[in-house]
Design a protein around this motif. Structure first.
Motif, PDB file in Angstrom:
ATOM      1  N   ASP A  29      -2.064 -13.760  20.373  1.00 34.87           N
ATOM      2  CA  ASP A  29      -2.042 -13.494  18.926  1.00 34.87           C
ATOM      3  C   ASP A  29      -2.670 -14.626  18.116  1.00 34.87           C
ATOM      4  O   ASP A  29      -3.071 -14.410  16.969  1.00 34.87           O
ATOM      5  CB  ASP A  29      -0.597 -13.303  18.451  1.00 34.87           C
ATOM      6  CG  ASP A  29      -0.181 -11.845  18.471  1.00 34.87           C
ATOM      7  OD1 ASP A  29      -1.065 -10.977  18.563  1.00 34.87           O
ATOM      8  OD2 ASP A  29       1.028 -11.566  18.407  1.00 34.87           O
TER       9      ASP A  29
ATOM     10  N   PRO B 269       1.285  -6.915  24.378  1.00 30.40           N
ATOM     11  CA  PRO B 269       1.236  -5.875  23.342  1.00 30.40           C
ATOM     12  C   PRO B 269      -0.152  -5.234  23.281  1.00 30.40           C
ATOM     13  O   PRO B 269      -0.903  -5.400  22.316  1.00 30.40           O
ATOM     14  CB  PRO B 269       1.572  -6.645  22.062  1.00 30.40           C
ATOM     15  CG  PRO B 269       1.113  -8.036  22.332  1.00 30.40           C
ATOM     16  CD  PRO B 269       1.369  -8.273  23.803  1.00 30.40           C
TER      17      PRO B 269
ATOM     18  N   ALA C 293      -1.270  -2.738  20.249  1.00 33.55           N
ATOM     19  CA  ALA C 293      -1.739  -3.346  18.999  1.00 33.55           C
ATOM     20  C   ALA C 293      -3.141  -3.917  19.170  1.00 33.55           C
ATOM     21  O   ALA C 293      -3.963  -3.854  18.250  1.00 33.55           O
ATOM     22  CB  ALA C 293      -0.774  -4.445  18.567  1.00 33.55           C
TER      23      ALA C 293
ATOM     24  N   SER D 233      -6.553  -2.785  17.118  1.00 36.34           N
ATOM     25  CA  SER D 233      -7.327  -3.747  16.329  1.00 36.34           C
ATOM     26  C   SER D 233      -8.718  -3.993  16.906  1.00 36.34           C
ATOM     27  O   SER D 233      -9.472  -4.800  16.365  1.00 36.34           O
ATOM     28  CB  SER D 233      -6.569  -5.073  16.238  1.00 36.34           C
ATOM     29  OG  SER D 233      -6.415  -5.652  17.532  1.00 36.34           O
TER      30      SER D 233
ATOM     31  N   ARG E 148       8.046  -5.426  10.395  1.00 35.97           N
ATOM     32  CA  ARG E 148       7.228  -4.601  11.285  1.00 35.97           C
ATOM     33  C   ARG E 148       5.898  -4.255  10.645  1.00 35.97           C
ATOM     34  O   ARG E 148       4.846  -4.303  11.290  1.00 35.97           O
ATOM     35  CB  ARG E 148       7.986  -3.325  11.649  1.00 35.97           C
ATOM     36  CG  ARG E 148       7.212  -2.413  12.598  1.00 35.97           C
ATOM     37  CD  ARG E 148       8.070  -1.266  13.095  1.00 35.97           C
ATOM     38  NE  ARG E 148       9.198  -1.766  13.873  1.00 35.97           N
ATOM     39  CZ  ARG E 148      10.113  -0.977  14.426  1.00 35.97           C
ATOM     40  NH1 ARG E 148      10.052   0.322  14.274  1.00 35.97           N
ATOM     41  NH2 ARG E 148      11.100  -1.507  15.126  1.00 35.97           N
TER      42      ARG E 148
ATOM     43  N   ALA F  71       1.983  -5.156  11.660  1.00 32.30           N
ATOM     44  CA  ALA F  71       0.921  -4.157  11.794  1.00 32.30           C
ATOM     45  C   ALA F  71      -0.289  -4.521  10.947  1.00 32.30           C
ATOM     46  O   ALA F  71      -1.437  -4.371  11.382  1.00 32.30           O
ATOM     47  CB  ALA F  71       1.452  -2.780  11.399  1.00 32.30           C
TER      48      ALA F  71
ATOM     49  N   PHE G  85      -1.915  -7.565  12.602  1.00 35.35           N
ATOM     50  CA  PHE G  85      -2.198  -7.377  14.033  1.00 35.35           C
ATOM     51  C   PHE G  85      -1.480  -8.417  14.896  1.00 35.35           C
ATOM     52  O   PHE G  85      -2.047  -8.995  15.819  1.00 35.35           O
ATOM     53  CB  PHE G  85      -3.710  -7.403  14.312  1.00 35.35           C
ATOM     54  CG  PHE G  85      -4.470  -6.376  13.519  1.00 35.35           C
ATOM     55  CD1 PHE G  85      -4.295  -5.026  13.754  1.00 35.35           C
ATOM     56  CD2 PHE G  85      -5.341  -6.772  12.522  1.00 35.35           C
ATOM     57  CE1 PHE G  85      -4.993  -4.087  13.018  1.00 35.35           C
ATOM     58  CE2 PHE G  85      -6.040  -5.836  11.775  1.00 35.35           C
ATOM     59  CZ  PHE G  85      -5.870  -4.475  12.023  1.00 35.35           C
TER      60      PHE G  85
ATOM     61  N   SER H 242       2.689  -9.312  16.580  1.00 35.85           N
ATOM     62  CA  SER H 242       3.944  -8.640  16.911  1.00 35.85           C
ATOM     63  C   SER H 242       5.011  -8.949  15.867  1.00 35.85           C
ATOM     64  O   SER H 242       4.936  -9.939  15.126  1.00 35.85           O
ATOM     65  CB  SER H 242       4.436  -9.098  18.288  1.00 35.85           C
ATOM     66  OG  SER H 242       4.850 -10.450  18.236  1.00 35.85           O
TER      67      SER H 242
END
Length: 897
Positions: A165, A184, A187, A191, A852, A856, A859, A861
């Motif tokens: 991330d 993840p 996601a 992206s 959450r 999103a 991008f 968690s």
């Protein structure tokens, strides 16, 4: 043993170099640029997942992409994961070692942090790794991690997921695995940051299969080629097995029956290939299947021969799934499927040979000085007694280097019966538990060591080390060494023991002298501890000795000496890449205390914040509790009452749950001081009663201990607050005498400050009070020691202001300025800079966006969002989202809505 350990960093991390480069085949391979271009042409900020069944050609494609990028002068790093890396600390060390092959100075301080950190602090480690990539990599870097399916620990997946991330766009990760990595991925797909290669992309086309057979000298008809292709479905290993089987005979052996299951195809053709080899070569293959990696010398030992070098070269020439792991043809390995097949055949046909082969490998590694591998093979060979014997020198080496985590992991491999039979292993286990914060287990292993030592030739030396271990446990828990363990002949008893043990012994003796008020003797012992610690590379013992040097200097009132010593120690830690280790955190804690005494609250908090973060990660509870109390004191001085209360709660929990008496005592004294400053006398008395119950009162004519003297000073403050002038005046004279006789000039200074307040309250001659104050200020000004004068009383404050106005007394103006500094304003002006991601999240929080949805939009968690919010709350000194927004606006960190 030639393991080609270069560069030097690989030696420091003790990572086998054979896992840090892709395996290479000695035969010509079919180039598949249309596949590996997916990797070489990877857009910035993307990850590649290469997932397919065993034998699908994942490693070959990754290796070809690695070589193409290297030829194009792109920085590349490689890590081949093995089952031994299925451990948090080992995997992360290997990942750092891999990146260092491309960037030798990468993450220089993280190995020392990893040695002592726990997997529960994976978020901190992930962020530090991300920062190391951001600041340590200035051009494109592609990191390959192959065979990731060997990892099944969730914490490793979580760490890499968080790292992904936050990787900078110039760094890409390429992961090869038989199974889906637990990242993840959804996601990342959404992206556009995930590129995927699977079975459909890796399987050979019919034309590629034809080229493979041509390259292997197999002249197949179109129908034969189609038959083999249909059965293998383009499976790379299946095609290669068929080419080996058909290379010397163009009769299509597999064409008579359909082989639709991959395992069936593998066994069928591998059996066919094995049967066509000479008995001698078959025997070589089966015996060496017990090895993870092969060198000529190791194979000679396993096979009882002297021509293994030629055999390995022949296997590579025949393309029998044998790969080079270095450039000088010293180390090789088999393809995973091939090794699994051979190992199964060996186990089924010759089970009686298995233990003997493993033990032969263990003996060879021992002769080569590779004790970790020797222990591993001894355990595989079901010989725990041999493993225990080998663990003695290996464990001692880990102890010398301060690698307590690795020491614990190694010892846990042995049955308890083997551990308790060895005094030295019991003692080493005791050390590992002591610095893991599990004091009860450390005591238990010390007792087991004492029992085992009764039957050992080196009984006296072992009993001496147990005495040092018990004394050290006393220091960690109580600030008092276990005096029953210390005796005049201790150092002679330890004369031939490890230098680290002798350093620990000198520290224990230093604590004992310090407690008795013999500070000169204590200083001599600590200087000896530093001298012994410099004989090895144990960062913990080295920094621990230096920490004590700083603490002694401050107790003597030599604040400038203490600060210079602390900064010099941290410079040594920087040069040796120890700054993230537990020992450096000890020094930072003491430097924070030194800066606090000069009333440099912001500087003190900077050091204490860093120390607390490391000590939390290492779970060094005895020291963490003390650091939290020191930070609580500084936060209180800066007006950050909520944060100070939080640290007090955390320290109290450690003191109670871990039975760390020194934390309980220091907490009670600090809370008494805080209550007195706020005028809450009853509360202060309760805390003082608690503190008194935890310290031994000296007998008649006995010198006061350091803790008892500290208690008496706070009790004197309570008496001053109660205006019990006559009683406290006599008590302060006794305290000042005790402190002066012991050389605790810091305590003497506080006693003098209280004496001035009492003298002025009793309306004695101003000249008498001024004489005491002038002497005290001269001492304080020399060392910038201002905090002992805080919260003493209004008369002292007024007198200092008057003397400052007159300008006739040295130090009066500086102390007057310190006493008058607006604490709350200073606290409000102090805030760590916010990262760009934190600012983004803060803006979305202000809009009322939930965690959450924030994840999103950015991008990342939801767990990462929570991690950032926790960091924001700490920086802004708040406890919830609403308060964070309000505080940020107050400090001008964001616009009003």
């Amino acid at each position: 043993m030639d393991r080609s350990r270069s560069p030097a960093e690989m030696q420091a991390l003790d990572v086998p170099p054979t896992v840090l480069r892709p395996p290479q085949s000695g035969v010509e391979l079919i180039s598949r640029p249309h596949v590996f271009k997916t990797i070489t042409d990877l857009p910035p900020g993307c990850m590649v997942k290469v997932m397919a069944p065993a034998g699908a050609g994942k490693t070959t494609v990754l290796s070809q992409a690695y070589e193409r990028l290297r030829r194009d002068e792109v920085a590349v790093a490689w890590l081949s994961v093995t089952s031994l890396a299925n451990d948090f600390h080992r995997f992360m060390l290997q990942l750092i070692a891999a990146v260092r092959t491309a960037k030798p100075d990468f993450a220089a301080t993280l190995p020392s942090l990893l040695e002592s950190t726990t997997s529960r602090m994976y978020q901190d480690l992930a962020m530090k790794l991300a920062l190391a990539f951001a600041h340590g990599v200035d051009r494109r870097l592609v990191v390959f991690v192959d065979d990731y399916h060997c990892i099944d620990l969730p914490v490793i997946h979580q760490t890499l997921a968080m790292l992904l991330d936050h990787l900078p766009p110039q760094v890409s990760l390429v992961v090869g695995s038989r199974t889906e990595p637990d990242f993840p991925l959804g996601a990342m797909r959404a992206s556009g940051r995930l590129v995927e290669l699977g079975w459909n992309e890796l399987r050979f086309s019919r034309d590629e299969a034809a080229r493979l057979f041509q390259l292997r000298g197999c002249d197949l008809s179109a129908s034969q080629l189609q038959s083999v292709y249909d059965q293998t479905e383009g499976w790379a290993t299946g095609l290669q097995l068929a080419s080996l089987d058909l290379g010397a005979d163009d009769t299509l052996r597999a064409g008579d029956q359909p082989l639709t299951r991959q395992a069936h195809v593998t066994d069928y053709w591998l059996d066919a290939v094995l049967r066509r080899l000479s008995p001698k070569l078959q025997d070589f293959l089966l015996r060496t299947s017990v090895l993870d990696g092969m060198s000529p010398g190791l194979c000679d030992a396993i096979c009882d021969t002297d021509d293994s070098a030629a055999v390995l070269q022949e296997l590579e020439r025949l393309n029998l799934f044998t790969f080079r792991l270095d450039d000088v043809q010293v180390w090789f390995r088999y393809h995973h499927l091939f090794r699994e097949f051979l190992y199964t055949r060996l186990r089924d046909r010759h089970p009686q040979q298995m233990d003997a082969l493993h033990l032969a490998a263990s003996q060879w590694f021992e002769q080569e000085g590779a004790l970790a591998e020797a222990i591993d093979f001894a355990l595989r060979g079901n010989d725990p007694e041999r493993a225990a014997v080998l663990l003695v020198p290996y464990g001692r080496a880990l102890f010398r280097s301060g690698r307590f985590k690795e020491l614990r992991l190694s010892l846990e491999q042995l049955p308890e019966s083997e551990l308790t039979a060895s005094a030295e292993l019991c003692i080493l286990n005791g050390w590992s538990y002591a610095y893991g914060g599990e004091f009860g287990r450390a005591h238990a292993w010390a007792e087991a060591g004492a029992e085992a030592a009764l039957h050992e030739p080196k009984r006296a030396a072992f009993e001496g080390e147990i005495a040092v271990l018990l004394s050290t446990l006393g220091v960690i828990q109580n600030d008092e060494p276990n005096r029953t363990s210390l005796h005049p002949g201790l150092m002679e008893q330890l004369e031939h023991t490890d230098s680290s043990v002798q350093a620990f012994a000198h520290i224990a003796l230093g604590y004992a002298y310090r407690s008795d008020g013999r500070l000169a003797d204590a200083g001599h012992e600590i200087a000896e501890a530093i001298r012994f610690a410099e004989r090895n590379e144990c960062s913990l013992i080295n920094m621990l000795a230096r920490y004590n040097h700083v603490a002694l200097a401050l107790l003597r009132g030599e604040r400038e000496v203490a600060e210079n010593s602390a900064r010099g120690s941290l410079q040594i830690a920087t040069e040796r890449h120890w700054t993230e280790g537990m020992g450096a955190a000890f020094v930072r804690t003491q430097l924070g205390a030194v800066l606090y005494e000069a009333n440099r609250i912001d500087d003190a908090l900077t050091e204490l914040d860093a120390a607390v973060a490391i000590l939390r990660a290492t779970e060094a509870y005895g020291f963490l509790g003390v650091a939290l109390l020191m930070r609580a004191r500084a936060l209180w001085a800066g007006g950050r009452m909520d944060a100070a209360a939080s640290d007090l709660r955390d320290a109290g929990e450690i003191g109670e749950s871990r039975q760390v008496e020194r934390v309980r005592f220091k907490k009670a004294l600090l809370e008494a001081r805080m209550a007195l400053a706020d005028g809450r006398m009853a509360r202060a008395r309760r805390h003082l009663d608690r503190a008194r119950s935890q310290v031994r009162e000296p007998g008649a004519g006995e010198a006061w201990s350091e803790h008892f003297e500290q208690l008496k000073l706070v009790e004197a403050r309570a008496a001053v607050a109660s205006q019990d002038w006559h009683a406290v005046s006599a008590e302060l004279a006794i305290i000042a005498t005790s402190a002066r006789d012991a050389g605790r000039w810091y305590h003497w200074l506080e006693a003098q400050a209280l004496t001035v307040e009492v003298s002025l309250a009793q309306e004695e001659a101003d000249s008498a009070a001024d004489a005491v104050l002038t002497e005290a200020l001269a001492f304080a000004a020399e060392e910038s020691l201002w905090r002992p004068f805080f919260h003493v009383g209004p008369r002292l404050r007024a007198r200092v202001a008057l003397l400052a106005k007159r300008g006739s007394v040295r130090g009066a103006a500086e102390l007057d300025a310190a006493l008058g500094a607006p604490r709350l304003a200073a606290a409000r002006s102090r805030c760590e800079p916010l990262h760009a991601r934190e600012t983004q999240i803060l803006a979305l929080v202000a809009e009322g966006v939930k965690n959450r949805e924030i994840g999103a939009r950015l991008f990342i968690s939801e767990e990462t969002v929570k991690w950032y919010l926790k960091s924001l709350y700490r920086k802004l000194d708040v406890e919830n989202r609403t308060a964070a927004v309000a505080r940020a606006r107050e400090l001008g960190l964001m616009e009003e809505a």
